[in-house]
Design a protein around this motif. Structure first.
Motif, PDB file in Angstrom:
ATOM      1  N   ARG A 433       2.137  -7.183   7.826  1.00 54.20           N
ATOM      2  CA  ARG A 433       2.326  -5.613   7.664  1.00 54.20           C
ATOM      3  C   ARG A 433       3.400  -5.285   6.723  1.00 54.20           C
ATOM      4  NH1 ARG A 433      -1.506  -3.439  11.033  1.00 54.20           N
ATOM      5  NH2 ARG A 433      -2.473  -4.853  12.457  1.00 54.20           N
ATOM      6  N   ASN A 434       4.452  -5.899   6.849  1.00 53.63           N
ATOM      7  CA  ASN A 434       5.863  -5.072   6.275  1.00 53.63           C
ATOM      8  C   ASN A 434       5.447  -5.484   4.838  1.00 53.63           C
ATOM      9  OD1 ASN A 434       7.049  -4.256   8.448  1.00 53.63           O
ATOM     10  ND2 ASN A 434       7.964  -6.269   8.685  1.00 53.63           N
ATOM     11  N   TYR A 435       5.243  -6.607   4.198  1.00 54.51           N
ATOM     12  CA  TYR A 435       5.006  -7.044   2.825  1.00 54.51           C
ATOM     13  C   TYR A 435       3.831  -6.218   2.383  1.00 54.51           C
ATOM     14  CZ  TYR A 435       4.282  -9.728  -1.522  1.00 54.51           C
ATOM     15  OH  TYR A 435       4.356 -10.232  -2.693  1.00 54.51           O
ATOM     16  N   LEU A 436       2.935  -6.074   3.124  1.00 55.88           N
ATOM     17  CA  LEU A 436       1.538  -5.256   2.498  1.00 55.88           C
ATOM     18  C   LEU A 436       1.884  -3.754   2.513  1.00 55.88           C
ATOM     19  CD1 LEU A 436      -1.343  -5.374   2.013  1.00 55.88           C
ATOM     20  CD2 LEU A 436      -1.807  -4.606   4.402  1.00 55.88           C
ATOM     21  N   TYR A 437       3.005  -3.297   3.363  1.00 60.93           N
ATOM     22  CA  TYR A 437       3.286  -1.732   2.917  1.00 60.93           C
ATOM     23  C   TYR A 437       4.195  -1.724   1.542  1.00 60.93           C
ATOM     24  CZ  TYR A 437       5.805   2.430   3.470  1.00 60.93           C
ATOM     25  OH  TYR A 437       6.456   3.677   3.418  1.00 60.93           O
ATOM     26  N   GLU A 438       5.059  -2.821   1.509  1.00 55.37           N
ATOM     27  CA  GLU A 438       5.650  -2.771   0.390  1.00 55.37           C
ATOM     28  C   GLU A 438       4.777  -2.723  -0.734  1.00 55.37           C
ATOM     29  OE1 GLU A 438       8.652  -6.006   0.401  1.00 55.37           O
ATOM     30  OE2 GLU A 438       9.795  -5.003   2.095  1.00 55.37           O
ATOM     31  N   PHE A 439       4.024  -3.737  -0.838  1.00 62.40           N
ATOM     32  CA  PHE A 439       2.969  -4.064  -1.886  1.00 62.40           C
ATOM     33  C   PHE A 439       2.347  -2.404  -2.084  1.00 62.40           C
ATOM     34  CE2 PHE A 439      -1.487  -4.496  -3.490  1.00 62.40           C
ATOM     35  CZ  PHE A 439      -1.234  -5.301  -4.704  1.00 62.40           C
ATOM     36  N   GLN A 440       1.755  -1.769  -1.046  1.00 64.16           N
ATOM     37  CA  GLN A 440       1.255  -0.651  -1.599  1.00 64.16           C
ATOM     38  C   GLN A 440       1.849   0.535  -1.932  1.00 64.16           C
ATOM     39  OE1 GLN A 440      -0.431  -0.883   2.816  1.00 64.16           O
ATOM     40  NE2 GLN A 440      -1.655   0.721   1.923  1.00 64.16           N
ATOM     41  N   VAL A 441       3.329   0.601  -1.522  1.00 66.19           N
ATOM     42  CA  VAL A 441       4.192   1.553  -2.414  1.00 66.19           C
ATOM     43  C   VAL A 441       4.392   1.137  -3.914  1.00 66.19           C
ATOM     44  CG1 VAL A 441       6.656   2.160  -2.349  1.00 66.19           C
ATOM     45  CG2 VAL A 441       5.569   2.117  -0.043  1.00 66.19           C
ATOM     46  N   LYS A 442       4.329  -0.216  -4.300  1.00 65.45           N
ATOM     47  CA  LYS A 442       4.882  -0.462  -5.420  1.00 65.45           C
ATOM     48  C   LYS A 442       3.514  -0.561  -6.488  1.00 65.45           C
ATOM     49  CE  LYS A 442       8.546  -3.805  -4.202  1.00 65.45           C
ATOM     50  NZ  LYS A 442       9.118  -5.125  -4.418  1.00 65.45           N
ATOM     51  N   ASN A 443       2.271  -0.720  -5.804  1.00 69.14           N
ATOM     52  CA  ASN A 443       1.210  -0.625  -6.587  1.00 69.14           C
ATOM     53  C   ASN A 443       0.235   0.478  -5.876  1.00 69.14           C
ATOM     54  OD1 ASN A 443       1.099  -3.356  -8.306  1.00 69.14           O
ATOM     55  ND2 ASN A 443       2.143  -3.904  -6.101  1.00 69.14           N
ATOM     56  N   GLU A 444       0.493   1.687  -6.421  1.00 69.38           N
ATOM     57  CA  GLU A 444      -0.452   2.874  -5.788  1.00 69.38           C
ATOM     58  C   GLU A 444      -1.792   2.787  -6.234  1.00 69.38           C
ATOM     59  OE1 GLU A 444       1.429   6.632  -7.599  1.00 69.38           O
ATOM     60  OE2 GLU A 444       3.504   6.077  -6.630  1.00 69.38           O
ATOM     61  N   LYS A 445      -2.128   2.009  -7.303  1.00 69.72           N
ATOM     62  CA  LYS A 445      -3.579   1.967  -7.517  1.00 69.72           C
ATOM     63  C   LYS A 445      -4.304   1.350  -6.596  1.00 69.72           C
ATOM     64  CE  LYS A 445      -6.373  -0.525 -10.911  1.00 69.72           C
ATOM     65  NZ  LYS A 445      -6.597  -1.279 -12.226  1.00 69.72           N
ATOM     66  N   TYR A 446      -3.637   0.179  -5.811  1.00 64.01           N
ATOM     67  CA  TYR A 446      -4.333  -0.440  -4.642  1.00 64.01           C
ATOM     68  C   TYR A 446      -4.090   0.158  -3.267  1.00 64.01           C
ATOM     69  CZ  TYR A 446      -5.835  -3.950  -8.153  1.00 64.01           C
ATOM     70  OH  TYR A 446      -6.293  -4.684  -9.297  1.00 64.01           O
ATOM     71  N   GLY A 447      -3.309   1.224  -3.251  1.00 63.19           N
ATOM     72  CA  GLY A 447      -2.912   1.844  -1.833  1.00 63.19           C
ATOM     73  C   GLY A 447      -4.379   2.200  -1.020  1.00 63.19           C
ATOM     74  N   PRO A 448      -5.001   2.915  -1.770  1.00 62.61           N
ATOM     75  CA  PRO A 448      -6.215   3.587  -1.070  1.00 62.61           C
ATOM     76  C   PRO A 448      -7.312   2.244  -0.851  1.00 62.61           C
ATOM     77  CG  PRO A 448      -5.697   4.870  -2.927  1.00 62.61           C
ATOM     78  CD  PRO A 448      -4.772   3.801  -3.026  1.00 62.61           C
ATOM     79  N   PHE A 449      -7.302   1.420  -1.732  1.00 63.33           N
ATOM     80  CA  PHE A 449      -8.374   0.329  -1.389  1.00 63.33           C
ATOM     81  C   PHE A 449      -7.830  -0.481  -0.107  1.00 63.33           C
ATOM     82  CE2 PHE A 449      -9.864  -3.995  -2.008  1.00 63.33           C
ATOM     83  CZ  PHE A 449     -11.285  -3.834  -2.470  1.00 63.33           C
ATOM     84  N   VAL A 450      -6.348  -0.787  -0.067  1.00 63.26           N
ATOM     85  CA  VAL A 450      -6.251  -1.591   1.157  1.00 63.26           C
ATOM     86  C   VAL A 450      -6.354  -0.831   2.276  1.00 63.26           C
ATOM     87  CG1 VAL A 450      -4.050  -2.400   2.375  1.00 63.26           C
ATOM     88  CG2 VAL A 450      -4.495  -2.766  -0.292  1.00 63.26           C
ATOM     89  N   GLU A 451      -5.830   0.681   2.410  1.00 63.75           N
ATOM     90  CA  GLU A 451      -6.193   1.489   3.290  1.00 63.75           C
ATOM     91  C   GLU A 451      -7.718   1.519   3.933  1.00 63.75           C
ATOM     92  OE1 GLU A 451      -4.130   3.092   5.515  1.00 63.75           O
ATOM     93  OE2 GLU A 451      -2.524   2.234   4.553  1.00 63.75           O
ATOM     94  N   THR A 452      -8.524   1.555   2.998  1.00 62.26           N
ATOM     95  CA  THR A 452      -9.954   1.316   3.272  1.00 62.26           C
ATOM     96  C   THR A 452     -10.344   0.029   3.831  1.00 62.26           C
ATOM     97  OG1 THR A 452     -10.577   2.960   1.390  1.00 62.26           O
ATOM     98  CG2 THR A 452     -12.308   1.647   2.246  1.00 62.26           C
ATOM     99  N   LEU A 453      -9.813  -0.911   3.476  1.00 60.51           N
ATOM    100  CA  LEU A 453     -10.112  -2.318   4.074  1.00 60.51           C
ATOM    101  C   LEU A 453      -9.460  -2.386   5.497  1.00 60.51           C
ATOM    102  CD1 LEU A 453      -8.854  -4.878   1.540  1.00 60.51           C
ATOM    103  CD2 LEU A 453     -11.435  -4.283   2.281  1.00 60.51           C
TER     104      LEU A 453
END
Length: 644
Positions: A433-453
């Protein structure tokens, strides 16, 4: 076989049955089998289709402190049983051929850390070093062998990897084995116990007799016309079995045109479609299902009133299982075979194609390696898209024998051949979860996609979860192609693992590619297996063509029950009853006149004189029955001659 057991154990297993299945009592013989296992006995249970075999290892599995390892050759049945256990809150998982290494490792870790009560694996898994290395790390308390007839070379569905089971018992000292099957001849019963290294014989066998199920065979050229009349007369839910997928649709369409509600079912249909059709049949929304032998595993519909076979099965074992899906509620049901003059030749032709020569099987294996570009000594675990028609044409192989050669190679444990294109896509979040959060912060394009998953699917951090790209695309207002591309990119960045639905059938090398000379297909052993299959085929033809014995008696004799009584209701017995004779009287009359009529043409007066113990009416009815059933004939002088 009956034994005395501790009453406290009986109470405990009944409590488990009530808690998880909601049943206050066991079916006949189930409790004896379960308590035998809990006593530590190696146990073989022979229960007919619908007899509740899975309960016999699932209940003791829950009673014991540890993991039950279940070995089964049927992927669909494994998935079905795991789903049913999970619905009851029982942790279970399976390791099957279409799983990748990450899926397999996740399940293996759960088994090792005590998070599972049941682990289902195919027999081929027993040949992999990774599984064998992890086996001692699991706290296994019971070894269950489903479809145990597969361990016998002389059984109707022999699978060579089953022979490895005895070897893994050395890794599981003092762990009891329960073996289960619905169909086994007496010789196979002995062979199962031998091949599974039973410490002492222990067999529980329920009679194969089904008193509420009546068997018929009708010689019929107009099968569809007879089928319509059967359905009209029986007036209830039923199954119609045929041998190929195309016929399921054609016959279902025909029945619908005649005013019935019917649907087809075969392995080539989309999973969702199959599930709907199965559910509609069980709920009586579609009373008639026209199916290949892919239909029936794990399905328990009590009120199936008829099972009709429009094509002959390959063995009486297969027929008995399929016919046994009728009348599970104990009420009257009918199992009917419609047999035409062309069926025998068709079965003969199919048999030749099903057992190609060993040299041909080895050639197919060799060319398969070339087709997939796998060098000898490599390729273990590698999967490839596979087009059977293209492969056959590329090497000038006949299509049907090639298909059966692949299936035989699969049974040998060398490859896995999957035709099912309806396996849903799956994902697993590798990142925490921590690494995933960091990834979402650094890659805004994929943030909504990951949240939908994360909102759409639970358990993504611990298991591979089935997903639907179309549903995700709808939620995100994009296309399926964009969803797939995003998932592939996330996999490249090691955020997740993504297993898309295959576009074509798959072939996977279970072992590294072997030299053709190293393939363990001994021609003598293969010939013996083919001979055993030929004997099973002859038994089917004998059943279909027989006119001189009760259908139930024919089946029971095949399965080793030689002292059964006539059912009194099958097509043979209906005609036989017209003679108005008891079995004792009938057998005595046959005993008297058969030698006489075989010796010379005999006039009626002489026959009556020989049968003076019986009334004239009974003698006349007896002779008329023999004439009607082509046992005797009359010559030009009206004298009687034994004809059959």
């Amino acid at each position: 076989m009956q034994q005395e057991f501790n009453s406290a154990e009986s109470v405990a297993v009944r409590d488990i049955l009530l808690r998880y299945w909601g049943h206050p009592r066991f079916r006949e013989m189930q409790e004896d089998i379960i308590l035998s296992v809990l006593k530590g006995n190696d146990t073989l249970a022979l229960l007919p289709t619908g007899g509740g075999k899975s309960i016999c290892f699932q209940v003791p599995g829950l009673a014991l402190d540890g993991l039950t390892l279940v070995i089964s050759p049927l992927i669909a049945l494994m998935k079905d049983q795991v789903d049913n256990l999970e619905k009851r809150g029982i942790p279970a998982a399976t390791i099957i051929s279409d799983m990748n290494k990450f899926e397999t490792e996740l399940v293996m870790n759960k088994a090792i850390t005590g998070q599972l009560k049941f682990l289902y694996v195919s027999p081929e898994r027993l040949e992999t070093q990774a599984f064998l290395a992890n086996l001692p790390l699991m706290k296994i308390s019971l070894l269950a062998i489903d479809e145990a007839h597969c361990v016998s070379q002389w059984g109707y569905d022999f699978r060579p990897p089953y022979l490895k089971i005895a070897k893994i018992r050395d890794l599981l000292p003092n762990i009891p084995v329960i073996a289960l099957t619905a169909t086994a001849t007496p010789s196979v019963v002995i062979d199962i116990q031998d091949k599974l290294a039973f410490r002492k014989p222990c067999v529980f066998q329920k009679s194969f007799a089904r008193e509420n199920l009546t068997y018929y065979v009708f010689h019929e050229e107009d099968k569809l016309g007879r089928l319509v009349r059967i359905i009209q007369k029986v007036n209830g839910a039923g199954v119609v079995y045929v041998r190929n997928r195309k016929k399921t649709q054609e016959i279902a369409d025909y029945l619908n045109s005649q005013g019935f509600r019917a649907a087809c079912y075969h392995a080539g249909l989309d999973t969702a479609v199959r599930n709907v059709r199965q559910a509609d049949w069980i709920a009586d929304r579609t009373p008639i299902i026209v199916a290949t032998n892919a239909f029936g595993m794990g399905i328990d519909k009590p009120n199936c009133r008829f099972v009709v076979h429009l094509d002959l099965p390959d063995s009486l074992e297969a027929y008995f299982q399929e016919a046994g899906r009728g009348g599970r509620d104990g009420q009257r049901a009918h199992a009917i075979v419609l047999f035409s003059n062309l069926d025998k030749q068709k079965l003969e032709d199919d048999f030749v194609k099903t057992y190609p020569e060993v040299s041909f099987i080895k050639s197919v294996y060799n060319k398969l390696g070339d087709y997939c570009k796998i060098p000898v000594g490599s390729g273990i675990g590698a999967s490839f898209d596979f087009d059977l028609s293209e492969f056959s044409q590329s090497y000038n192989f006949p299509l049907t024998p090639t298909y059966h050669a692949l299936r035989l190679l699969e049974r040998q444990g060398l490859i896995a051949f999957t035709e099912d294109l309806n396996v849903p896509s799956k994902i697993w979040l590798r990142a925490d979860r921590n690494y995933l959060y960091e990834f979402q912060v650094k890659n805004e394009k994929y943030g909504p996609f990951v949240e939908t998953l994360l909102r759409s699917y639970g358990g993504l951090f611990t298991d591979f979860v089935k997903i639907n790209e179309r549903d995700l695309a709808r939620r995100m207002k994009t296309t399926e192609e964009q969803v797939s591309l995003a998932l592939q990119n996330l996999m490249k960045w090691e955020i997740l693992e993504y297993i898309p639905t295959p576009n074509k059938p798959q072939v996977r090398f279970v072992h590294e590619r072997q030299k053709t000379s190293n393939i363990q297909l001994d021609p003598n052993v293969y010939r013996k297996r083919k001979t055993a299959a030929r004997e099973r085929l002859d038994a089917v033809l004998n059943y279909a063509e027989s006119t001189n014995r009760c259908r139930s008696q024919l089946l029971l004799t095949y399965f080793g029950e030689s002292h059964s009584k006539r059912c009194g209701r099958c097509d043979y017995c209906i005609e036989r009853n017209k003679a108005e004779l008891s079995d004792v009287e009938f057998d005595r009359m046959i005993e008297i006149i058969k030698p006489l009529l075989q010796w010379k043409p005999t006039p009626l007066e002489e026959i009556q004189e020989a049968l003076t113990l019986f009334s004239e009416r009974k003698t006349v009815l007896f002779l008329q029955w023999l004439l009607d059933n082509d046992k005797i004939r009359q010559d030009a002088n009206s004298d009687y001659i034994w004809h059959n």
